[in-house]
Design a protein around this motif. Structure first.
Motif, mmCIF file in Angstrom:
data_model
loop_
_atom_site.group_PDB
_atom_site.id
_atom_site.type_symbol
_atom_site.label_atom_id
_atom_site.label_comp_id
_atom_site.label_asym_id
_atom_site.label_seq_id
_atom_site.Cartn_x
_atom_site.Cartn_y
_atom_site.Cartn_z
ATOM 1 N N VAL A 141 -3.680 -13.791 -8.123
ATOM 2 C CA VAL A 141 -3.466 -12.346 -7.996
ATOM 3 C C VAL A 141 -2.146 -12.055 -7.290
ATOM 4 O O VAL A 141 -1.330 -11.226 -7.758
ATOM 5 C CB VAL A 141 -4.642 -11.695 -7.227
ATOM 6 C CG1 VAL A 141 -4.323 -10.231 -6.911
ATOM 7 C CG2 VAL A 141 -5.922 -11.811 -8.030
ATOM 8 N N VAL A 142 -1.892 -12.731 -6.152
ATOM 9 C CA VAL A 142 -0.687 -12.434 -5.359
ATOM 10 C C VAL A 142 0.581 -12.786 -6.130
ATOM 11 O O VAL A 142 1.534 -11.980 -6.192
ATOM 12 C CB VAL A 142 -0.738 -13.188 -4.020
ATOM 13 C CG1 VAL A 142 0.594 -13.073 -3.287
ATOM 14 C CG2 VAL A 142 -1.860 -12.648 -3.139
ATOM 15 N N LEU A 143 0.619 -13.956 -6.739
ATOM 16 C CA LEU A 143 1.825 -14.376 -7.449
ATOM 17 C C LEU A 143 2.064 -13.511 -8.684
ATOM 18 O O LEU A 143 3.214 -13.112 -8.970
ATOM 19 C CB LEU A 143 1.712 -15.847 -7.848
ATOM 20 C CG LEU A 143 1.691 -16.849 -6.672
ATOM 21 C CD1 LEU A 143 1.488 -18.274 -7.196
ATOM 22 C CD2 LEU A 143 2.970 -16.767 -5.852
ATOM 23 N N ALA A 144 1.000 -13.194 -9.415
ATOM 24 C CA ALA A 144 1.156 -12.378 -10.627
ATOM 25 C C ALA A 144 1.647 -10.978 -10.297
ATOM 26 O O ALA A 144 2.594 -10.462 -10.928
ATOM 27 C CB ALA A 144 -0.165 -12.320 -11.379
ATOM 28 N N LEU A 145 1.039 -10.337 -9.312
ATOM 29 C CA LEU A 145 1.423 -8.948 -8.984
ATOM 30 C C LEU A 145 2.753 -8.894 -8.236
ATOM 31 O O LEU A 145 3.491 -7.910 -8.366
ATOM 32 C CB LEU A 145 0.321 -8.283 -8.168
ATOM 33 C CG LEU A 145 -0.991 -8.066 -8.948
ATOM 34 C CD1 LEU A 145 -2.007 -7.329 -8.090
ATOM 35 C CD2 LEU A 145 -0.746 -7.299 -10.243
ATOM 36 N N SER A 165 -2.046 -1.773 -9.172
ATOM 37 C CA SER A 165 -1.672 -2.162 -7.815
ATOM 38 C C SER A 165 -2.839 -1.989 -6.851
ATOM 39 O O SER A 165 -3.093 -2.846 -6.005
ATOM 40 C CB SER A 165 -0.473 -1.322 -7.346
ATOM 41 O OG SER A 165 -0.055 -1.732 -6.048
ATOM 42 N N TRP A 166 -3.566 -0.840 -7.027
ATOM 43 C CA TRP A 166 -4.733 -0.622 -6.165
ATOM 44 C C TRP A 166 -5.792 -1.708 -6.388
ATOM 45 O O TRP A 166 -6.375 -2.230 -5.430
ATOM 46 C CB TRP A 166 -5.354 0.747 -6.427
ATOM 47 C CG TRP A 166 -4.618 1.895 -5.804
ATOM 48 C CD1 TRP A 166 -4.069 2.969 -6.442
ATOM 49 C CD2 TRP A 166 -4.371 2.086 -4.408
ATOM 50 N NE1 TRP A 166 -3.477 3.822 -5.543
ATOM 51 C CE2 TRP A 166 -3.655 3.296 -4.271
ATOM 52 C CE3 TRP A 166 -4.652 1.359 -3.257
ATOM 53 C CZ2 TRP A 166 -3.247 3.797 -3.056
ATOM 54 C CZ3 TRP A 166 -4.254 1.872 -2.025
ATOM 55 C CH2 TRP A 166 -3.540 3.061 -1.927
ATOM 56 N N VAL A 189 0.847 -1.203 0.000
ATOM 57 C CA VAL A 189 0.000 0.000 0.000
ATOM 58 C C VAL A 189 0.881 1.250 0.000
ATOM 59 O O VAL A 189 0.646 2.210 -0.759
ATOM 60 C CB VAL A 189 -0.932 -0.004 1.236
ATOM 61 C CG1 VAL A 189 -1.680 1.325 1.348
ATOM 62 C CG2 VAL A 189 -1.914 -1.161 1.151
ATOM 63 N N TRP A 190 1.901 1.252 0.841
ATOM 64 C CA TRP A 190 2.782 2.417 0.951
ATOM 65 C C TRP A 190 3.458 2.724 -0.381
ATOM 66 O O TRP A 190 3.488 3.882 -0.822
ATOM 67 C CB TRP A 190 3.818 2.170 2.040
ATOM 68 C CG TRP A 190 4.758 3.342 2.240
ATOM 69 C CD1 TRP A 190 5.981 3.500 1.701
ATOM 70 C CD2 TRP A 190 4.490 4.505 3.024
ATOM 71 N NE1 TRP A 190 6.543 4.689 2.092
ATOM 72 C CE2 TRP A 190 5.629 5.336 2.921
ATOM 73 C CE3 TRP A 190 3.419 4.920 3.817
ATOM 74 C CZ2 TRP A 190 5.724 6.569 3.566
ATOM 75 C CZ3 TRP A 190 3.517 6.138 4.462
ATOM 76 C CH2 TRP A 190 4.656 6.943 4.334
#
Length: 366
Positions: free
Chosen positions: A83-87, A47-48, A33-34
């Motif tokens: 989602v987590v692995l791709a981003l 990212s959002w 987030v930061w």
């Protein structure tokens, strides 16, 4: 290990153990987030969108797992992993800190060997992502180990919670079994105690009625015996209620002789072999009591015989109505239950030449 961590032994979901804590773990994404806020990740909208998807999917995984909606939970887990692995591979940096959250989600949904395989695979994939992102060996080890450990710790907590639930269920069932066993013991003791005692009282009352006119002195002695038997019965019932009643074979033989004499039955007692071990005396005393009770109630016998041979006892009569004392009666059934608990054996039935025989034996170690 249970089929699923969050399932109780009766198949119902547990009250969520720290469900809110698993949702709070989404704070692991604070670094992502930061760096999205300060413009490190571009395009920022991707990212959002990814962070919103991670938050929603992790919440769905957690709530579905705790509510035992496993199909929904597994589908949400697959989407979360994508989602987590791709981003993480796309942005790197702060997104690496979201990878342990995926390990937590895996432990919430999977169990047994599946969760271990999935966590090892995730640790390997995490190391590859960090390596392809230019991370050092220290970063690779830190993120891989952290991701694996996050899932492993959660899996351990959930397994421990399931074991505690099973222990509580086992304790409840043991308590129910203990109550049932105590009811059975009390029912058995009460039947054996009162069945025999009331039979003796009835026989002696009949003797008093017969003797009252022609032999008042003998009738008075029989009446005194009724009083003594009644007092003894009260004592034995109190002892049975508290569970401390112990039997004496010698005392039962004396009672048997007295009761059968009052019923007009001649008794012969034969002893062979060694005396029974003290723990066996009480059980053999119950055999004598039950056998004598059946003779008085059912047999119409004129002679009875009790044979004692070490750890075995036989009660036999010459009655003509012995078959009415069924081997399936509650008294004999309770007697068989008593002796079976000590490894003993009971046989009962009519004899070919007439009469009825009850035989019981105990092992030397009873």
């Amino acid at each position: 290990m249970p089929e699923h961590h969050l399932a109780a032994p009766d198949g119902k979901p547990y009250e969520a153990p720290g469900r809110t804590s698993f949702l709070v773990l989404m704070l692991l994404g604070i670094a992502a987030v930061w760096e999205t806020v300060d413009g490190t990740f571009q395009p920022a909208w991707l990212s959002w969108a990814g962070l919103a998807a991670v938050g929603g999917l992790h919440t769905l995984v957690t709530l579905s797992a705790f509510r035992q909606r496993l199909t929904v939970a597994r589908t949400a887990l697959a989407a979360l992993a994508t989602v987590v692995l791709a981003l993480s591979a796309t942005f790197g940096g702060g997104w690496y800190y979201v990878l342990p959250l995926l390990g937590v989600a895996i432990s919430l949904v999977l169990s047994g060997r599946a969760v271990r395989v999935a966590l090892v695979a995730l640790a390997v994939v995490t190391g590859l992502i960090v390596r392809l992102g230019g991370g050092s060996i220290e970063s690779i080890m830190a993120f891989s180990w952290g991701t694996f450990n996050a899932g492993l710790v959660v899996a351990g907590i959930l397994h421990l919670h399931a074991v505690i639930g099973e222990l509580r269920e086992t304790r409840r069932r043991l308590a129910e079994a203990a109550v049932a066993e105590e009811r059975l013991r009390f029912s058995r003791d009460l039947h054996d105690l009162l069945g025999h005692t009331l039979s003796v009282i009835v026989v002696k009352a009949e003797a008093v009625r017969r003797l009252a006119g022609r032999d008042p002195e003998q009738a008075q002695r029989q009446a005194s015996d009724i009083e003594a038997v009644g007092r003894q019965a009260l004592t034995e019932v109190r002892e049975a209620v508290t569970g401390y009643r112990g039997g004496s074979l010698a005392a039962e033989l004396d009672r048997a002789h007295d009761a059968l004499k009052a019923a007009g039955v001649e008794l012969a007692v034969h002893r062979t072999g060694t005396a029974p071990a003290p723990p066996s005396e009480a059980l053999l005393g119950w055999v004598v009591r039950e056998g004598v009770t059946n003779i008085i109630r059912h047999s119409g016998a004129t002679r009875a015989e009790i044979r004692l041979d070490g750890q075995a006892v036989t009660v036999r009569d010459n009655g003509t109505a012995a078959a009415t004392a069924s081997a399936d009666g509650s008294g004999l059934r309770g007697l068989a239950e008593r002796l079976s608990q000590a490894g003993g054996h009971v046989e009962a039935g009519p004899l070919p030449e007439g009469g009825f025989q009850l035989t019981a034996s105990l092992p030397p170690t009873a």
